[in-house]
Design an enzyme around this catalytic site. Structure first.
Site, PDB file in Angstrom:
ATOM      1  N   GLU A 187     -14.137  10.633  13.830  1.00 11.82           N
ATOM      2  CA  GLU A 187     -14.362  11.138  12.475  1.00 11.82           C
ATOM      3  C   GLU A 187     -15.835  10.978  12.104  1.00 11.82           C
ATOM      4  O   GLU A 187     -16.513  10.067  12.582  1.00 11.82           O
ATOM      5  CB  GLU A 187     -13.465  10.397  11.469  1.00 11.82           C
ATOM      6  CG  GLU A 187     -13.589   8.881  11.460  1.00 11.82           C
ATOM      7  CD  GLU A 187     -14.704   8.358  10.581  1.00 11.82           C
ATOM      8  OE1 GLU A 187     -15.205   9.136   9.755  1.00 11.82           O
ATOM      9  OE2 GLU A 187     -15.082   7.192  10.748  1.00 11.82           O
ATOM     10  N   PHE A 188     -16.307  11.897  11.261  1.00  9.48           N
ATOM     11  CA  PHE A 188     -17.691  11.857  10.794  1.00  9.48           C
ATOM     12  C   PHE A 188     -17.707  12.000   9.271  1.00  9.48           C
ATOM     13  O   PHE A 188     -18.400  12.848   8.713  1.00  9.48           O
ATOM     14  CB  PHE A 188     -18.514  12.971  11.441  1.00  9.48           C
ATOM     15  CG  PHE A 188     -18.561  12.902  12.942  1.00  9.48           C
ATOM     16  CD1 PHE A 188     -19.432  12.041  13.584  1.00  9.48           C
ATOM     17  CD2 PHE A 188     -17.712  13.683  13.715  1.00  9.48           C
ATOM     18  CE1 PHE A 188     -19.470  11.963  14.975  1.00  9.48           C
ATOM     19  CE2 PHE A 188     -17.750  13.622  15.106  1.00  9.48           C
ATOM     20  CZ  PHE A 188     -18.633  12.757  15.737  1.00  9.48           C
ATOM     21  N   LEU A 189     -16.917  11.184   8.601  1.00 13.26           N
ATOM     22  CA  LEU A 189     -16.769  11.282   7.151  1.00 13.26           C
ATOM     23  C   LEU A 189     -17.750  10.355   6.450  1.00 13.26           C
ATOM     24  O   LEU A 189     -17.833   9.178   6.759  1.00 13.26           O
ATOM     25  CB  LEU A 189     -15.343  10.919   6.733  1.00 13.26           C
ATOM     26  CG  LEU A 189     -14.200  11.678   7.420  1.00 13.26           C
ATOM     27  CD1 LEU A 189     -12.857  11.176   6.902  1.00 13.26           C
ATOM     28  CD2 LEU A 189     -14.339  13.179   7.210  1.00 13.26           C
ATOM     29  N   ARG A 190     -18.463  10.891   5.463  1.00 15.31           N
ATOM     30  CA  ARG A 190     -19.314  10.054   4.619  1.00 15.31           C
ATOM     31  C   ARG A 190     -18.509   9.599   3.416  1.00 15.31           C
ATOM     32  O   ARG A 190     -17.919  10.431   2.723  1.00 15.31           O
ATOM     33  CB  ARG A 190     -20.518  10.842   4.121  1.00 15.31           C
ATOM     34  CG  ARG A 190     -21.515  11.270   5.191  1.00 15.31           C
ATOM     35  CD  ARG A 190     -22.507  12.258   4.602  1.00 15.31           C
ATOM     36  NE  ARG A 190     -21.825  13.452   4.110  1.00 15.31           N
ATOM     37  CZ  ARG A 190     -22.337  14.301   3.213  1.00 15.31           C
ATOM     38  NH1 ARG A 190     -23.531  14.074   2.676  1.00 15.31           N
ATOM     39  NH2 ARG A 190     -21.656  15.373   2.835  1.00 15.31           N
ATOM     40  N   GLU A 191     -18.493   8.304   3.179  1.00 20.55           N
ATOM     41  CA  GLU A 191     -17.811   7.831   1.977  1.00 20.55           C
ATOM     42  C   GLU A 191     -18.491   8.431   0.760  1.00 20.55           C
ATOM     43  O   GLU A 191     -19.702   8.498   0.672  1.00 20.55           O
ATOM     44  CB  GLU A 191     -17.846   6.303   1.921  1.00 20.55           C
ATOM     45  CG  GLU A 191     -17.022   5.666   3.022  1.00 20.55           C
ATOM     46  CD  GLU A 191     -16.854   4.178   2.838  1.00 20.55           C
ATOM     47  OE1 GLU A 191     -16.645   3.742   1.682  1.00 20.55           O
ATOM     48  OE2 GLU A 191     -16.931   3.449   3.840  1.00 20.55           O
ATOM     49  N   LYS A 224       0.826  -1.203   0.000  1.00 17.92           N
ATOM     50  CA  LYS A 224       0.000   0.000   0.000  1.00 17.92           C
ATOM     51  C   LYS A 224       0.865   1.260   0.000  1.00 17.92           C
ATOM     52  O   LYS A 224       0.610   2.206  -0.754  1.00 17.92           O
ATOM     53  CB  LYS A 224      -0.922   0.002   1.223  1.00 17.92           C
ATOM     54  CG  LYS A 224      -1.847   1.213   1.301  1.00 17.92           C
ATOM     55  CD  LYS A 224      -2.574   1.279   2.637  1.00 17.92           C
ATOM     56  CE  LYS A 224      -3.593   0.176   2.778  1.00 17.92           C
ATOM     57  NZ  LYS A 224      -4.365   0.303   4.048  1.00 17.92           N
ATOM     58  N   THR A 238     -12.865   4.590  15.304  1.00 20.66           N
ATOM     59  CA  THR A 238     -14.084   4.484  16.091  1.00 20.66           C
ATOM     60  C   THR A 238     -13.894   3.396  17.139  1.00 20.66           C
ATOM     61  O   THR A 238     -13.691   2.231  16.805  1.00 20.66           O
ATOM     62  CB  THR A 238     -15.275   4.141  15.181  1.00 20.66           C
ATOM     63  OG1 THR A 238     -15.408   5.177  14.199  1.00 20.66           O
ATOM     64  CG2 THR A 238     -16.560   4.041  15.979  1.00 20.66           C
ATOM     65  N   CYS A 291     -19.253   1.476   8.596  1.00 17.75           N
ATOM     66  CA  CYS A 291     -19.502   2.068   9.913  1.00 17.75           C
ATOM     67  C   CYS A 291     -20.765   1.559  10.591  1.00 17.75           C
ATOM     68  O   CYS A 291     -20.708   0.984  11.678  1.00 17.75           O
ATOM     69  CB  CYS A 291     -19.569   3.592   9.789  1.00 17.75           C
ATOM     70  SG  CYS A 291     -18.012   4.347   9.297  1.00 17.75           S
TER      71      CYS A 291
END
Length: 438
Positions: free
Chosen positions: A151-155, A35, A122, A263
């Site tokens: 974190e509050f990220l929307r894919e 990666k 999380t 999530c």
């Protein structure tokens, strides 16, 4: 500031690239050599709109770096983020914290000078306490603070969410750590993003509570959609009617085949297990998880019913495999349960997804993966819309109708209008739009 991300997965890579774009110097550390080598070549391991350009521009500006050496990445960093995976633990549903604990041990060995160690992963309530204990045990002489910063990220919209967040939650009671975190997020103050300081345990709980509440909204409207089908109501109008109430809000009130992704499934389960451990069971969330699991299998039965009660030997075209549009994420995608159930009933599956095919191949076998929605429809006895990609919203429906063996469409995302589909000669069914649509 000098910032380090432990973990170059979805959260770590997006967060690291965005921090670098603010002007911080960021190093992303990952143990996966392939990666890191790919990232150094400019190859992004996940699909997220805009991320490839963001990474490339900040690498070029020498603000974003990648390494497999944690010692190299952590040395002299002012803030070190733990952004490793916390999957559901096999067997009991608790969050697997082994990667978090190992990261804490590794960080403890590498920090120099005062360092704020930030849990971005999380994690259940109390994880920050354990991280602090591990570091103190490993390095009694170290100067550090452990902070929770969920974190509050929307894919599919992660970059926008990071740069224009509804809120930034920071869990710490230490003034020195508050100062570091305030400086780190200062560029966002221009957007008036509220910085909410809480205790560490409260911050850990906020993340789980937020995801559980959103999962509950989705499950609620899905159950209302079932009622709409029985009584002749229209779930989209119901959603508008209740969503215009600002106490409820319109978001996450879209009936469909159930929630999935990286999530909601694991976080609702982890919250349930934590609540049970503390003898404070959350019955609503327990029901949400159960209903959602049943929902996905019910969607397969909907397809079978649309084909007269049997799919044995019939070809079903599937449009959309990922759990939502604008991502290649197949984790707990509704398509998995739907396709598996259809295969169990004897169906032949032909599927198309704009981005998710390679990931889908890892979890779904014996599927004919094709390159376009029209190939999926060609000769099919039914066409099922599972994920609402933009590319599926304006299909040449006359062409689709002429290509299919039977003009049966099951629209699990309510993209099309029943009256228009009927006029084109389709046997069309969707979700929660009344008896006339059955």
């Amino acid at each position: 500031m000098r910032v380090t991300m432990i973990g170059a997965g979805y959260v770590g890579l997006v967060s690291g690239a965005c921090f670098a774009d603010f002007g911080h110097t960021v190093t992303c550390v990952d143990t996966h050599e392939g990666k890191i080598a790919a990232l150094k070549r400019g190859e992004i391991p996940i699909f997220e709109p805009g991320l490839d350009d963001l990474v490339a521009s900040n690498v070029k500006a020498e603000r974003l770096f990648f390494t497999t050496s944690l010692a190299e990445g952590v040395a002299d960093a002012e803030a070190v983020f733990i952004a490793v995976g916390t999957p559901s633990r096999r067997g009991d549903g608790h969050a697997d914290l082994s990667y978090v604990h190992q990261a804490a041990r590794d960080i403890a060995s590498a920090i120099t000078g005062y360092t704020v160690i930030v849990t971005k992963s999380t994690v259940p309530v109390g994880t920050g306490d354990e991280v602090e204990r591990i570091i103190r045990e490993t390095r009694p002489d170290a100067e550090f603070s452990v902070v929770s910063n969920p974190e509050f990220l929307r894919e599919g919209a992660a970059i926008i969410d990071f740069k224009r967040p509804d809120r930034i939650v920071v869990g710490t009671d230490e003034e020195r750590a508050k100062e570091v975190m305030t400086n780190l997020y200062r560029p966002l103050f221009l957007n008036q993003s509220p910085l909410l300081f809480t205790s560490r345990r409260t911050a850990e709980l906020i993340k789980y509570a937020a995801n559980a509440f959103l999962a509950t909204k989705i499950t609620f409207i899905n159950e209302i959609s079932d009622l709409c089908e029985k009584v002749g109501g229209n779930v989209q109008d119901v959603a508008r009617g209740i969503g215009l109430d600002n106490r409820i809000g319109s978001k996450f009130l879209h009936a469909g085949p159930g929630y999935g992704g990286s999530c909601f499934p694991k976080d609702t389960l982890a919250l349930i297990k934590t609540a049970q451990d503390y003898d404070a069971p959350i019955r609503i969330v327990e029901t949400v998880v159960s209903v959602n699991d049943q929902r996905k299998r019910a969607m397969a039965r909907k397809v079978i019913a649309a084909l007269g009660g049997s799919v044995r030997g019939k070809t079903v075209g599937v449009l959309g495999l990922t759990f939502k549009p604008n991502t290649d994420d197949m984790r707990d995608a509704p398509s998995i349960a739907i396709i598996t159930a259809l295969q169990d009933a004897g169906a032949i599956i032909r599927a198309h997804d704009p981005e998710g095919v390679e990931q889908a191949k890892l979890v779904l076998g014996n599927v004919d993966y094709v390159d376009s929605p029209y190939q999926a429809a060609d000769g099919a006895d039914a066409l099922v819309i599972v994920t609402e990609w933009d590319a599926f919203r304006a299909l040449d429906l006359k062409r689709i109708q002429s290509m299919m063996a039977q003009p049966v469409v099951v629209d699990l995302r309510n993209i099309y209008r029943p009256e228009e589909m009927a006029a084109l000669g389709f046997q069309y069914s969707s979700v929660g739009r009344g008896l006339s649509d059955a």
